[in-house]
Design a protein around this motif. Structure first.
Motif, PDB file in Angstrom:
ATOM      1  N   LEU A 440     -13.469  -6.694  47.603  1.00 46.30           N
ATOM      2  CA  LEU A 440     -12.043  -6.898  47.872  1.00 46.30           C
ATOM      3  C   LEU A 440     -11.763  -8.301  48.397  1.00 46.30           C
ATOM      4  CD1 LEU A 440      -9.233  -5.490  48.023  1.00 46.30           C
ATOM      5  CD2 LEU A 440      -9.797  -4.905  50.387  1.00 46.30           C
ATOM      6  N   ASP A 441     -12.641  -8.817  49.243  1.00 51.28           N
ATOM      7  CA  ASP A 441     -12.457 -10.145  49.852  1.00 51.28           C
ATOM      8  C   ASP A 441     -13.799 -10.856  49.880  1.00 51.28           C
ATOM      9  OD1 ASP A 441     -11.793 -12.385  51.267  1.00 51.28           O
ATOM     10  OD2 ASP A 441     -10.938 -11.336  52.996  1.00 51.28           O
ATOM     11  N   SER A 442     -14.119 -11.555  48.806  1.00 50.48           N
ATOM     12  CA  SER A 442     -15.427 -12.206  48.678  1.00 50.48           C
ATOM     13  C   SER A 442     -15.555 -13.439  49.557  1.00 50.48           C
ATOM     14  CB  SER A 442     -15.678 -12.584  47.216  1.00 50.48           C
ATOM     15  OG  SER A 442     -14.670 -13.489  46.762  1.00 50.48           O
ATOM     16  N   LEU A 443     -14.441 -13.945  50.087  1.00 55.43           N
ATOM     17  CA  LEU A 443     -14.495 -15.151  50.914  1.00 55.43           C
ATOM     18  C   LEU A 443     -14.824 -14.845  52.375  1.00 55.43           C
ATOM     19  CD1 LEU A 443     -11.398 -17.109  49.522  1.00 55.43           C
ATOM     20  CD2 LEU A 443     -13.815 -17.326  48.886  1.00 55.43           C
ATOM     21  N   ALA A 444     -14.759 -13.575  52.752  1.00 53.02           N
ATOM     22  CA  ALA A 444     -15.034 -13.189  54.143  1.00 53.02           C
ATOM     23  C   ALA A 444     -16.343 -12.409  54.211  1.00 53.02           C
ATOM     24  CB  ALA A 444     -13.896 -12.344  54.701  1.00 53.02           C
ATOM     25  N   ASP A 445     -17.076 -12.604  55.301  1.00 53.97           N
ATOM     26  CA  ASP A 445     -18.288 -11.820  55.548  1.00 53.97           C
ATOM     27  C   ASP A 445     -17.902 -10.543  56.293  1.00 53.97           C
ATOM     28  OD1 ASP A 445     -20.052 -13.584  54.376  1.00 53.97           O
ATOM     29  OD2 ASP A 445     -20.409 -14.701  56.228  1.00 53.97           O
ATOM     30  N   THR A 446     -18.397  -9.434  55.792  1.00 57.47           N
ATOM     31  CA  THR A 446     -18.118  -8.148  56.426  1.00 57.47           C
ATOM     32  C   THR A 446     -19.426  -7.448  56.771  1.00 57.47           C
ATOM     33  OG1 THR A 446     -16.002  -7.848  55.271  1.00 57.47           O
ATOM     34  CG2 THR A 446     -17.075  -5.861  56.139  1.00 57.47           C
ATOM     35  N   ALA A 447     -19.514  -6.946  57.988  1.00 58.76           N
ATOM     36  CA  ALA A 447     -20.652  -6.122  58.417  1.00 58.76           C
ATOM     37  C   ALA A 447     -20.147  -4.704  58.617  1.00 58.76           C
ATOM     38  CB  ALA A 447     -21.260  -6.659  59.702  1.00 58.76           C
ATOM     39  N   SER A 448     -20.811  -3.744  57.979  1.00 55.80           N
ATOM     40  CA  SER A 448     -20.418  -2.341  58.074  1.00 55.80           C
ATOM     41  C   SER A 448     -21.540  -1.558  58.741  1.00 55.80           C
ATOM     42  CB  SER A 448     -20.132  -1.781  56.676  1.00 55.80           C
ATOM     43  OG  SER A 448     -19.874  -0.390  56.727  1.00 55.80           O
ATOM     44  N   ILE A 449     -21.217  -0.887  59.840  1.00 60.12           N
ATOM     45  CA  ILE A 449     -22.218  -0.236  60.693  1.00 60.12           C
ATOM     46  C   ILE A 449     -22.019   1.272  60.678  1.00 60.12           C
ATOM     47  CG2 ILE A 449     -23.119  -0.065  63.054  1.00 60.12           C
ATOM     48  CD1 ILE A 449     -21.828  -2.850  63.553  1.00 60.12           C
ATOM     49  N   VAL A 450     -23.129   2.015  60.637  1.00 60.78           N
ATOM     50  CA  VAL A 450     -23.092   3.432  60.974  1.00 60.78           C
ATOM     51  C   VAL A 450     -23.739   3.584  62.337  1.00 60.78           C
ATOM     52  CG1 VAL A 450     -25.208   3.858  59.637  1.00 60.78           C
ATOM     53  CG2 VAL A 450     -23.791   5.778  60.369  1.00 60.78           C
ATOM     54  N   TRP A 451     -23.012   4.208  63.258  1.00 64.60           N
ATOM     55  CA  TRP A 451     -23.450   4.325  64.654  1.00 64.60           C
ATOM     56  C   TRP A 451     -23.763   5.789  64.964  1.00 64.60           C
ATOM     57  CZ3 TRP A 451     -21.609   6.949  68.978  1.00 64.60           C
ATOM     58  CH2 TRP A 451     -22.129   6.541  70.224  1.00 64.60           C
ATOM     59  N   LEU A 452     -25.031   6.146  64.936  1.00 61.42           N
ATOM     60  CA  LEU A 452     -25.461   7.466  65.384  1.00 61.42           C
ATOM     61  C   LEU A 452     -26.111   7.283  66.748  1.00 61.42           C
ATOM     62  CD1 LEU A 452     -25.693  10.486  64.753  1.00 61.42           C
ATOM     63  CD2 LEU A 452     -27.930  10.033  63.728  1.00 61.42           C
ATOM     64  N   GLY A 453     -25.265   7.080  67.742  1.00 58.66           N
ATOM     65  CA  GLY A 453     -25.728   6.859  69.104  1.00 58.66           C
ATOM     66  C   GLY A 453     -25.448   8.039  70.001  1.00 58.66           C
ATOM     67  N   TYR A 454     -25.221   9.205  69.409  1.00 60.28           N
ATOM     68  CA  TYR A 454     -24.936  10.422  70.186  1.00 60.28           C
ATOM     69  C   TYR A 454     -25.403  11.620  69.381  1.00 60.28           C
ATOM     70  CZ  TYR A 454     -20.942  12.083  67.334  1.00 60.28           C
ATOM     71  OH  TYR A 454     -20.139  12.586  66.332  1.00 60.28           O
ATOM     72  N   ASP A 455     -25.347  12.798  69.995  1.00 64.40           N
ATOM     73  CA  ASP A 455     -25.700  14.037  69.312  1.00 64.40           C
ATOM     74  C   ASP A 455     -24.443  14.682  68.749  1.00 64.40           C
ATOM     75  OD1 ASP A 455     -28.413  13.891  69.781  1.00 64.40           O
ATOM     76  OD2 ASP A 455     -28.345  15.064  71.626  1.00 64.40           O
ATOM     77  N   ALA A 456     -24.292  14.609  67.431  1.00 62.40           N
ATOM     78  CA  ALA A 456     -23.181  15.309  66.782  1.00 62.40           C
ATOM     79  C   ALA A 456     -23.500  16.807  66.733  1.00 62.40           C
ATOM     80  CB  ALA A 456     -22.969  14.762  65.377  1.00 62.40           C
ATOM     81  N   PRO A 457     -22.492  17.656  66.703  1.00 64.71           N
ATOM     82  CA  PRO A 457     -22.749  19.098  66.644  1.00 64.71           C
ATOM     83  C   PRO A 457     -23.336  19.500  65.292  1.00 64.71           C
ATOM     84  CG  PRO A 457     -20.397  18.650  66.463  1.00 64.71           C
ATOM     85  CD  PRO A 457     -21.045  17.353  66.806  1.00 64.71           C
ATOM     86  N   ILE A 458     -24.186  20.511  65.323  1.00 61.74           N
ATOM     87  CA  ILE A 458     -24.889  20.984  64.135  1.00 61.74           C
ATOM     88  C   ILE A 458     -24.511  22.443  63.881  1.00 61.74           C
ATOM     89  CG2 ILE A 458     -27.138  21.312  63.045  1.00 61.74           C
ATOM     90  CD1 ILE A 458     -26.494  18.386  63.662  1.00 61.74           C
ATOM     91  N   VAL A 459     -24.150  22.769  62.622  1.00 63.62           N
ATOM     92  CA  VAL A 459     -23.846  24.159  62.244  1.00 63.62           C
ATOM     93  C   VAL A 459     -24.539  24.473  60.933  1.00 63.62           C
ATOM     94  CG1 VAL A 459     -21.597  24.146  63.379  1.00 63.62           C
ATOM     95  CG2 VAL A 459     -21.760  23.512  60.973  1.00 63.62           C
ATOM     96  N   GLY A 460     -24.529  25.753  60.553  1.00 60.82           N
ATOM     97  CA  GLY A 460     -25.073  26.142  59.264  1.00 60.82           C
ATOM     98  C   GLY A 460     -26.564  26.346  59.302  1.00 60.82           C
ATOM     99  N   ASP A 461     -27.193  26.350  58.114  1.00 60.65           N
ATOM    100  CA  ASP A 461     -28.629  26.597  58.005  1.00 60.65           C
ATOM    101  C   ASP A 461     -29.435  25.667  58.889  1.00 60.65           C
ATOM    102  OD1 ASP A 461     -28.766  27.549  54.510  1.00 60.65           O
ATOM    103  OD2 ASP A 461     -28.870  28.773  56.322  1.00 60.65           O
TER     104      ASP A 461
END
Length: 681
Positions: A440-461
């Motif tokens: 979308l914007d090749s002239l700008a640098d973009t950093a995209s982070i996934v932050w798993l710094g906590y315990d998300a709730p777990i359900v199901g199998d």
């Protein structure tokens, strides 16, 4: 206290003793014992009025002793200062400084030692220890003298004794013990200060050690610290490694750790301790990691300043000695965190490979997925900003360098996300955002982070719940995801991470977007309610079960900067409120054959008892008109019946939901005004 010049010094000391004596024979002791008895009678509400009197008695006794000593010494005759605790000076200010330590700090230190050396500690003893320690706990001369006199091992063991003794005492005594813990941390810290800019290994430092009593005693103290650190202090259930106790105290200290002491101790901890020919202590992994974390400071700004003050040689040494700490501290530059975590990752993998429990094996699969992703060449390149095995596992992965990027997004995943083989899909979402933003914007640098710094709730199998066909998942079995507890616990860490991203950025004004998906949106919203809010320009909410706030304005960035994507067939965005779930009736019965049971069932079953369209499980629907956010167009997703969860997982994927992925990228690159809008609910 008045003029002592015509008083009898013996009478002054006698009166001081009467004021100070800890038993019933002294005013201080009698009043303290009276207060203890009053607490036992639940009269504690009135006791705060007596506390100033206790402090006055202590100060009065101190001044009387000082007056007696002055009178005995005459106006020009001072007792010799204790060598090794003050810097000798020929001018008047130097002499006065020596005198102040001799009559004031030594008085408190000696009183502290008298009580500390008792076999049993009472509530009154703990209160007195706290009062004595707090008078000068940040002064190096007082701290050094006290630690040297009691001995390093005995000093560390004292805290264990206080902790054990206070466990069954009154609430007031436990508060005193907690305050004493901070003071003892300050004392231990102040005792290990090196004056000025002296650096170990330099000629100036060696000259200080060789030619001054202070330097010699510091070296002895440092050796004693490392020796005591290798000892098992106490006995039985109270036994702890000395470094555990020392680090516990230093964590509570209000003082910064001296840089020279820190580096010398870290160097010591980098190799096994050789206590004798028969003993060898291999330090637990978390000992150097904890010390590095303590030294870094409590805020990202403090951490960055601390890091920048270290020499390049010391920085390199720390990455090698404590990669797990350096790689996970907010405020350390991103390139350094990446370097440290690339060293730490194979250590964690090796450690988990040696375990055979299911939890370790699951995390191992997640670590291997991260390692596999690291081996791939991506554009932008991957940076590993955090990794760990605590809780359900930790991983912070960035595509692009946040410190040099013009735009940074930090995505908080939600329901069922943890460090396992499936974390590959979670990383893909961050990469998809980075790639779409670049297109979308090749002239700008973009950093995209996934932050798993906590315990998300777990359900199901994956949570060990009964699968479909054997009874389904009932409402009581899913309280984990129904509660906001995980979000509240993760919110402070996410807020601090965003602060760190801004602190370490080399850009004057980076554009930062906070993204929350599913339950992660609740975690993000909770972070905005922390003191100071979140350091972000825009907020994106995706597939949310509610945010715990009533309006977009409540998130602190302005309603015009809050963007919401909610697929019509995303069942998580259609959850009924708790009241609706309770009244769901027949719809809840349908839910017994679906994950999350009657919650989803109440919705799928025709939204029975849906008496408030704007309320969902965690409050106001972010996609509703009354919430006031900017809703953008997303694909509806497959129908709920037959594909109940698919619509919840497609927001980031440009191949499946190109409009959603593009709208996310528009906001991330600072072009939120260009989103394709969708009518609010």
């Amino acid at each position: 206290m008045g003029d002592y010049r015509s008083a009898d010094p013996d009478k002054l000391e006698e009166l001081a003793d009467k004021l100070w004596t800890s038993g019933d024979g002294g005013a201080y002791g009698s009043l303290a014992n009276f207060m203890d008895r009053a607490r036992a009678l639940d009269a504690s509400g009135e006791l705060s009025r007596l506390q100033p009197l206790l402090e006055w008695l202590r100060d009065a006794a101190q001044q009387m002793r000082e007056g007696a000593r002055i009178l005995r010494g005459g106006e020009e005759e001072y007792r010799e200062p204790i060598p090794g605790y003050v810097d000798s000076d020929d001018d008047d200010s130097g002499v006065q400084a020596e005198w102040n330590f001799e009559v004031s700090n030594q008085f408190h230190a000696d009183q502290f030692l008298d009580i500390a050396n008792q076999e049993e500690l009472s509530e009154q003893d703990i209160s007195q220890l706290q009062g004595l320690a707090s008078v000068a706990d940040e002064q190096s001369d007082f701290a050094s003298y006290l630690v040297d006199e009691i001995g390093m091992e005995a000093f560390l063991d004292l805290w264990q004794r206080v902790d054990h003794a206070s466990a069954d005492m009154s609430e007031t005594a436990q508060d005193d013990a907690e305050a004493l813990r901070t003071s003892m941390g300050n004392i231990l810290n102040a005792a290990m200060w090196v004056p000025g800019d002296l650096e170990p290994g330099t000629d100036a430092y060696q000259n200080w050690v060789d030619t001054t009593v202070q330097g010699q005693r510091y070296e002895e103290r440092l050796d004693a610290f490392n020796l005591a650190g290798a000892q098992q202090l106490g006995t039985g259930q109270d036994s702890s490694l000395g470094y555990d106790v020392a680090l516990d105290l230093l964590e509570r200290s209000e003082l910064p750790i001296d840089a020279e002491f820190f580096m010398q101790t870290m160097t010591h901890l980098s190799a096994p301790y050789q206590g004798s020919a028969d003993t060898c202590v291999v330090w637990p992994r978390d000992v150097p990691e904890r010390l590095a974390t303590i030294a870094a400071g409590s805020s990202p700004q403090e951490t960055l300043e601390w890091w920048n003050d270290l020499t390049a040689e010391n920085q390199d040494a720390l990455v090698a000695m404590a990669p797990g700490a350096i790689g996970n501290i907010d405020g350390v530059p991103s390139a350094v965190r990446d370097e440290a975590n690339r060293l730490y990752l194979p250590m964690l993998i090796e450690e988990l490979e040696g375990r055979d429990d299911a939890d370790s094996q699951r995390k191992l699969e997640g670590l291997l997925a991260v390692q596999e992703q690291m081996a791939e060449e991506t554009d932008p390149p991957m940076f590993l900003l955090g990794i760990g095995d605590e809780g359900n596992g930790r991983a912070i992965v960035s595509f692009g360098n946040p410190d040099t990027a013009d735009n940074v997004s930090a995505y908080v995943p939600g329901l069922n996300t943890r460090l396992d083989a499936g974390f590959s899909d979670t990383m893909d979402r961050a990469l998809q955002t980075a790639e779409t933003a670049r297109d979308l914007d090749s002239l700008a640098d973009t950093a995209s982070i996934v932050w798993l710094g906590y315990d998300a709730p777990i359900v199901g199998d994956s949570a060990g719940m009964s699968p479909l066909g054997t009874g389904g998942w009932g409402l009581p079995e899913n309280l984990d995801v129904m509660s906001d507890e995980h979000a509240r616990e993760g919110a402070p860490a996410y807020q601090k991470f965003l602060e760190g991203i801004n602190v370490t950025s080399l850009q004057d004004d980076p554009h930062v977007t906070a993204i929350g998906h599913s339950y992660g949106s609740l975690t993000l919203a909770m972070a905005t309610q922390e003191a100071g809010g979140v350091n972000a320009d825009d907020i994106i909410i995706l597939g949310s079960p509610g945010l715990g706030v009533d309006s977009a304005e409540d998130l602190g960035v302005g309603a015009e900067h809050v963007y919401v994507g909610a697929a019509d067939n995303d069942v998580v965005t259609r959850l009924p409120s708790p009241e609706e779930a309770a009244l769901g009736g027949a719809g809840a019965l349908l839910g017994l054959t679906q994950p999350l049971g009657p919650i989803f069932g109440a919705d799928v079953g025709g939204q029975i008892a849906d008496w408030n369209d704007n309320e969902i499980w965690f409050g106001r629907d972010p996609a509703s008109e009354s919430f006031g956010a900017q809703r953008f167009l997303v694909d509806d997703g497959p129908p709920i019946v037959g594909g109940w969860f698919e619509a919840h997982s497609n927001y980031f994927n440009p191949q499946i939901d190109g409009e959603s992925a593009l709208n996310i990228a528009r906001v991330v690159t600072g072009n939120g005004e260009a989103i394709t809008p969708e009518e609010p609910r």
